[in-house]
Scaffold this motif. Structure first.
Motif, PDB file in Angstrom:
ATOM      1  N   HIS A 173       0.841  -1.209   0.000  1.00 16.58           N
ATOM      2  CA  HIS A 173       0.000   0.000   0.000  1.00 16.58           C
ATOM      3  C   HIS A 173       0.872   1.253   0.000  1.00 16.58           C
ATOM      4  O   HIS A 173       0.612   2.206  -0.748  1.00 16.58           O
ATOM      5  CB  HIS A 173      -0.923  -0.026   1.214  1.00 16.58           C
ATOM      6  CG  HIS A 173      -1.893   1.098   1.268  1.00 16.58           C
ATOM      7  ND1 HIS A 173      -2.765   1.389   0.232  1.00 16.58           N
ATOM      8  CD2 HIS A 173      -2.138   2.039   2.226  1.00 16.58           C
ATOM      9  CE1 HIS A 173      -3.512   2.437   0.550  1.00 16.58           C
ATOM     10  NE2 HIS A 173      -3.143   2.854   1.756  1.00 16.58           N
ATOM     11  N   ILE A 174       1.906   1.258   0.818  1.00 18.17           N
ATOM     12  CA  ILE A 174       2.821   2.394   0.881  1.00 18.17           C
ATOM     13  C   ILE A 174       3.506   2.594  -0.471  1.00 18.17           C
ATOM     14  O   ILE A 174       3.614   3.720  -0.976  1.00 18.17           O
ATOM     15  CB  ILE A 174       3.865   2.179   1.998  1.00 18.17           C
ATOM     16  CG1 ILE A 174       3.188   2.256   3.371  1.00 18.17           C
ATOM     17  CG2 ILE A 174       5.011   3.190   1.897  1.00 18.17           C
ATOM     18  CD1 ILE A 174       4.027   1.706   4.511  1.00 18.17           C
ATOM     19  N   GLU A 175       3.957   1.509  -1.071  1.00 10.76           N
ATOM     20  CA  GLU A 175       4.641   1.602  -2.356  1.00 10.76           C
ATOM     21  C   GLU A 175       3.706   2.157  -3.434  1.00 10.76           C
ATOM     22  O   GLU A 175       4.106   2.997  -4.254  1.00 10.76           O
ATOM     23  CB  GLU A 175       5.171   0.228  -2.767  1.00 10.76           C
ATOM     24  CG  GLU A 175       6.087   0.253  -3.982  1.00 10.76           C
ATOM     25  CD  GLU A 175       7.362   1.061  -3.757  1.00 10.76           C
ATOM     26  OE1 GLU A 175       7.927   1.554  -4.754  1.00 10.76           O
ATOM     27  OE2 GLU A 175       7.800   1.209  -2.587  1.00 10.76           O
ATOM     28  N   ASP A 176       2.469   1.694  -3.433  1.00  8.45           N
ATOM     29  CA  ASP A 176       1.491   2.193  -4.396  1.00  8.45           C
ATOM     30  C   ASP A 176       1.286   3.694  -4.235  1.00  8.45           C
ATOM     31  O   ASP A 176       1.174   4.434  -5.221  1.00  8.45           O
ATOM     32  CB  ASP A 176       0.164   1.454  -4.208  1.00  8.45           C
ATOM     33  CG  ASP A 176      -0.920   1.932  -5.160  1.00  8.45           C
ATOM     34  OD1 ASP A 176      -0.819   1.651  -6.368  1.00  8.45           O
ATOM     35  OD2 ASP A 176      -1.864   2.608  -4.703  1.00  8.45           O
ATOM     36  N   GLN A 177       1.242   4.156  -2.998  1.00  7.31           N
ATOM     37  CA  GLN A 177       1.089   5.582  -2.740  1.00  7.31           C
ATOM     38  C   GLN A 177       2.243   6.385  -3.350  1.00  7.31           C
ATOM     39  O   GLN A 177       2.027   7.408  -4.011  1.00  7.31           O
ATOM     40  CB  GLN A 177       1.041   5.830  -1.224  1.00  7.31           C
ATOM     41  CG  GLN A 177      -0.186   5.282  -0.524  1.00  7.31           C
ATOM     42  CD  GLN A 177      -1.408   6.141  -0.746  1.00  7.31           C
ATOM     43  OE1 GLN A 177      -1.361   7.364  -0.608  1.00  7.31           O
ATOM     44  NE2 GLN A 177      -2.504   5.510  -1.129  1.00  7.31           N
ATOM     45  N   ILE A 178       3.439   5.916  -3.131  1.00 10.34           N
ATOM     46  CA  ILE A 178       4.619   6.644  -3.611  1.00 10.34           C
ATOM     47  C   ILE A 178       4.681   6.629  -5.131  1.00 10.34           C
ATOM     48  O   ILE A 178       4.910   7.667  -5.772  1.00 10.34           O
ATOM     49  CB  ILE A 178       5.903   6.048  -2.994  1.00 10.34           C
ATOM     50  CG1 ILE A 178       5.904   6.249  -1.470  1.00 10.34           C
ATOM     51  CG2 ILE A 178       7.147   6.683  -3.614  1.00 10.34           C
ATOM     52  CD1 ILE A 178       7.005   5.515  -0.739  1.00 10.34           C
ATOM     53  N   LEU A 204       3.521  10.637   3.782  1.00 10.35           N
ATOM     54  CA  LEU A 204       2.837   9.504   4.406  1.00 10.35           C
ATOM     55  C   LEU A 204       2.681   9.735   5.901  1.00 10.35           C
ATOM     56  O   LEU A 204       3.609  10.202   6.563  1.00 10.35           O
ATOM     57  CB  LEU A 204       3.626   8.213   4.167  1.00 10.35           C
ATOM     58  CG  LEU A 204       3.841   7.818   2.704  1.00 10.35           C
ATOM     59  CD1 LEU A 204       4.911   6.742   2.601  1.00 10.35           C
ATOM     60  CD2 LEU A 204       2.538   7.336   2.079  1.00 10.35           C
ATOM     61  N   VAL A 205       1.495   9.362   6.410  1.00  8.93           N
ATOM     62  CA  VAL A 205       1.206   9.549   7.835  1.00  8.93           C
ATOM     63  C   VAL A 205       0.735   8.220   8.420  1.00  8.93           C
ATOM     64  O   VAL A 205      -0.456   7.894   8.370  1.00  8.93           O
ATOM     65  CB  VAL A 205       0.145  10.644   8.052  1.00  8.93           C
ATOM     66  CG1 VAL A 205      -0.044  10.904   9.553  1.00  8.93           C
ATOM     67  CG2 VAL A 205       0.533  11.932   7.332  1.00  8.93           C
ATOM     68  N   ALA A 255       9.425   3.717   2.637  1.00 13.56           N
ATOM     69  CA  ALA A 255       9.524   5.019   1.960  1.00 13.56           C
ATOM     70  C   ALA A 255      10.940   5.305   1.491  1.00 13.56           C
ATOM     71  O   ALA A 255      11.149   5.916   0.443  1.00 13.56           O
ATOM     72  CB  ALA A 255       9.041   6.128   2.887  1.00 13.56           C
ATOM     73  N   LYS A 256      11.915   4.890   2.272  1.00 12.09           N
ATOM     74  CA  LYS A 256      13.333   5.048   1.909  1.00 12.09           C
ATOM     75  C   LYS A 256      13.673   6.486   1.493  1.00 12.09           C
ATOM     76  O   LYS A 256      14.429   6.716   0.550  1.00 12.09           O
ATOM     77  CB  LYS A 256      13.711   4.067   0.788  1.00 12.09           C
ATOM     78  CG  LYS A 256      13.671   2.612   1.224  1.00 12.09           C
ATOM     79  CD  LYS A 256      14.061   1.675   0.088  1.00 12.09           C
ATOM     80  CE  LYS A 256      14.210   0.241   0.583  1.00 12.09           C
ATOM     81  NZ  LYS A 256      12.970  -0.304   1.178  1.00 12.09           N
ATOM     82  N   ILE A 299       8.055   0.155   9.615  1.00 13.12           N
ATOM     83  CA  ILE A 299       7.761  -0.366   8.273  1.00 13.12           C
ATOM     84  C   ILE A 299       7.615   0.790   7.287  1.00 13.12           C
ATOM     85  O   ILE A 299       8.170   0.754   6.178  1.00 13.12           O
ATOM     86  CB  ILE A 299       6.474  -1.214   8.285  1.00 13.12           C
ATOM     87  CG1 ILE A 299       6.699  -2.521   9.034  1.00 13.12           C
ATOM     88  CG2 ILE A 299       5.996  -1.509   6.856  1.00 13.12           C
ATOM     89  CD1 ILE A 299       5.420  -3.299   9.322  1.00 13.12           C
ATOM     90  N   CYS A 300       6.881   1.823   7.676  1.00  9.46           N
ATOM     91  CA  CYS A 300       6.628   2.942   6.780  1.00  9.46           C
ATOM     92  C   CYS A 300       7.919   3.666   6.419  1.00  9.46           C
ATOM     93  O   CYS A 300       8.172   3.959   5.242  1.00  9.46           O
ATOM     94  CB  CYS A 300       5.631   3.905   7.421  1.00  9.46           C
ATOM     95  SG  CYS A 300       5.088   5.223   6.318  1.00  9.46           S
ATOM     96  N   VAL A 301       8.742   3.956   7.409  1.00 10.77           N
ATOM     97  CA  VAL A 301      10.016   4.643   7.156  1.00 10.77           C
ATOM     98  C   VAL A 301      10.904   3.796   6.244  1.00 10.77           C
ATOM     99  O   VAL A 301      11.513   4.301   5.289  1.00 10.77           O
ATOM    100  CB  VAL A 301      10.736   4.962   8.478  1.00 10.77           C
ATOM    101  CG1 VAL A 301      12.160   5.440   8.224  1.00 10.77           C
ATOM    102  CG2 VAL A 301       9.962   6.009   9.276  1.00 10.77           C
ATOM    103  N   ASP A 302      10.942   2.510   6.528  1.00  4.46           N
ATOM    104  CA  ASP A 302      11.791   1.614   5.731  1.00  4.46           C
ATOM    105  C   ASP A 302      11.315   1.527   4.285  1.00  4.46           C
ATOM    106  O   ASP A 302      12.109   1.555   3.350  1.00  4.46           O
ATOM    107  CB  ASP A 302      11.813   0.221   6.361  1.00  4.46           C
ATOM    108  CG  ASP A 302      12.687  -0.749   5.585  1.00  4.46           C
ATOM    109  OD1 ASP A 302      13.915  -0.534   5.544  1.00  4.46           O
ATOM    110  OD2 ASP A 302      12.151  -1.706   4.986  1.00  4.46           O
TER     111      ASP A 302
END
Length: 292
Positions: free
Chosen positions: A27-32, A39-40, A67-68, A62-65
């Motif tokens: 989900h995070i990757e799709d957002q980016i 991201l929050v 997002a890189k 997980i989110c920080v990792d």
């Protein structure tokens, strides 16, 4: 102005009542990939209220990792217990978050002076950028424009506010009192364009869980003075903005993502699945938007 444009208040996918790391990362990757500006994790939409401290820390990590460093991460770290907020903020900083989002102390109902003291205490212990989250409908406390101005003047770490009072006049007064270098973000998707027109910097969005590209485009269009495009996107997204609040957030947005095959519908009590008539309305709105 690190936190501006469209930032997504991320849902937290669960499986067997535990964080579904694989789907969270996806989900995070799709957002980016689709152009979100930030991201929050661990906000209201992420069901932080029913997370253990370990789960809270896991979600931020997980989110920080994932997002890189490609987009800023504004990690939820608020509490009505100042010492707990300091603990969560300390972890967020150590994990590499770019800033923290702090809901104002709820239930305790501190005075405006107590709100200032709360943020002063956090900043003393963990100096890092902080966004105040003002959502009176959930906390029973409204942070006044004068209070935000005092925080801005006395606590350099407080760089902005997520304004979810629903009161556009109050948002205007915050900008008036705090000046253009204070970041005012919409806390409700339906006021993004009006707030931008007053000098706001963007939104922490629920809807962008579904349409990060559209919400990012709305903010970008306004920034580039393409007012017709911004207005067109505002009205295009308006029905879905309303649909995301047919019931308590994050029930509709997680239901939407489940219907779209993006995650398992897993809500933590006391949140429960949507009432059938509301889910039917949600399906109609999603279908009309081409998401189903």
């Amino acid at each position: 102005m690190q936190f501006q444009g469209a930032l997504t208040a991320l849902v937290t996918p669960f499986h067997n009542n535990e964080i579904d790391e694989e789907r969270f990362r996806a989900h995070i990757e799709d957002q980016i990939v689709r152009g979100i500006h930030g991201l929050v994790p661990c906000g209201t939409t992420g069901e932080s209220a029913t997370m253990t401290h370990e789960e809270h820390k896991q979600a931020i990590k997980i989110c920080v990792d994932q997002a890189k460093g490609r987009v800023p991460v504004l990690a939820g770290a608020g509490s009505n217990n100042t010492r707990e907020a300091i603990e969560l903020t300390t972890f967020a900083k150590q994990a590499g978050a770019d800033g923290t989002l702090h809901i104002t102390p709820y239930y305790n109902k501190p005075t405006q002076a107590g709100v200032v003291a709360h943020f002063q205490a956090i900043a003393r212990e963990v100096p890092m950028p902080m966004i105040v989250y003002n959502v009176p409908g959930r906390t029973g406390l409204n942070v006044l424009p004068e209070t935000l101005a005092k925080l801005h003047a006395t606590v350099p770490e407080v760089v902005g506010v997520k304004e979810a009072s629903g009161n556009i006049n109050q948002m205007s007064q915050v900008i008036e009192h705090c000046g253009p270098d204070f970041t005012v973000l919409a806390g409700d998707d339906f006021v993004v364009l009006p707030l931008l027109s007053l000098g706001g910097k963007g939104v922490i969005s629920v809807l962008s869980n579904l349409l990060p590209d559209k919400m990012a485009s709305l903010c970008e269009a306004y920034a580039h003075a393409d007012l017709e495009k911004a207005k067109g996107l505002h009205y295009e997204l308006a029905p879905l903005c309303r649909a995301m609040f047919l019931e308590t957030n994050p029930i509709p947005v997680k239901t939407s993502l489940a219907l779209m095959g993006r995650l398992e519908l897993s809500l933590r009590l006391p949140l429960v699945p949507m009432q059938p008539e509301n889910e039917a309305k949600l399906r109609e709105d999603l279908s009309r938007a081409g998401l189903l």
